[in-house]
Design an enzyme around this catalytic site. Structure first.
Site: not given
Ligand code: AMP
Length: 171
Positions: A59, A96
């Site tokens: 995205r 996670e």
């Molecule tokens: P992070 O590395 O934990 O910051 O996760 C970010 C990535 O995971 C981004 O590319 C988001 O598109 C996707 N992502 C994580 N959590 C969500 C969520 N609750 N809703 C949509 N996309 C998420």
């Protein structure tokens, strides 16, 4: 005036139980709202001498490409392993549960580049922090990281303490 947040749909328990998935497809379907979101994403950085926008699969490609277009610079994709055809620089990072990897073409950026990193959402910040590290490994510097959505409770911003972080919608 459209409100961007009314075009973000919450999907409970997707893709796994307990996750509140933020679905941006209604936002990108609406031209006026998409345009507003792109303008708000780039607005603080106009005049900052950005030479490229980088975005993460998948995205980040949508918002990053449009941000690059509006800024009048090129777009650099950060992709999941095995997708980029030329020589790559890779990084592994912790999720996670488990780990993930991102790749960038070794000649995508260099020390003359000033990069705006763009993604749809910051959760734990692991993806964005790894992306910044990859970009810096190529010698480029990060002007800022810009997200449409920030999940504040996950404190992803703390992993990006070195950088300016700009988010449009906070949950
Ligand atoms: P992070 O590395 O934990 O910051 O996760 C970010 C990535 O995971 C981004 O590319 C988001 O598109 C996707 N992502 C994580 N959590 C969500 C969520 N609750 N809703 C949509 N996309 C998420």
């Amino acid at each position: 005036m459209h409100r961007i947040e009314t075009f973000i749909r919450n999907i409970p328990d997707f893709p796994k139980p307990g996750i509140q998935f933020k679905d941006i497809t209604p936002l990108v379907k609406n031209q006026a709202v998409l345009r507003l979101a792109i303008h708000q994403l780039i607005h603080p950085f106009i005049g900052n001498n950005i030479t490229a926008v980088a975005g993460m699969e998948s995205r980040g490609f949508i918002f990053g490409s449009l941000a690059a277009w509006e800024l009048g610079v090129g777009f650099v994709p950060l992709r999941k392993p095995g997708k980029l055809p030329y020589d790559v620089q890779s990084i592994s990072y912790d999720l996670e549960y488990g780990s993930a990897e991102l790749e960038i073409h070794i000649d995508a950026l260099n020390k003359n580049d000033h990069v705006l990193l763009v993604d749809d959402l910051i959760a734990t910040g692991g993806t964005a922090a790894a992306s910044c590290e990859l970009i810096e490994q190529l010698g480029a510097d990060i002007i800022a990281c810009a997200f449409v959505i920030e999940l504040d409770t996950l404190k992803g911003r703390e992993k990006l303490a070195k950088y300016e972080v700009h988010s449009l919608i906070h949950y």
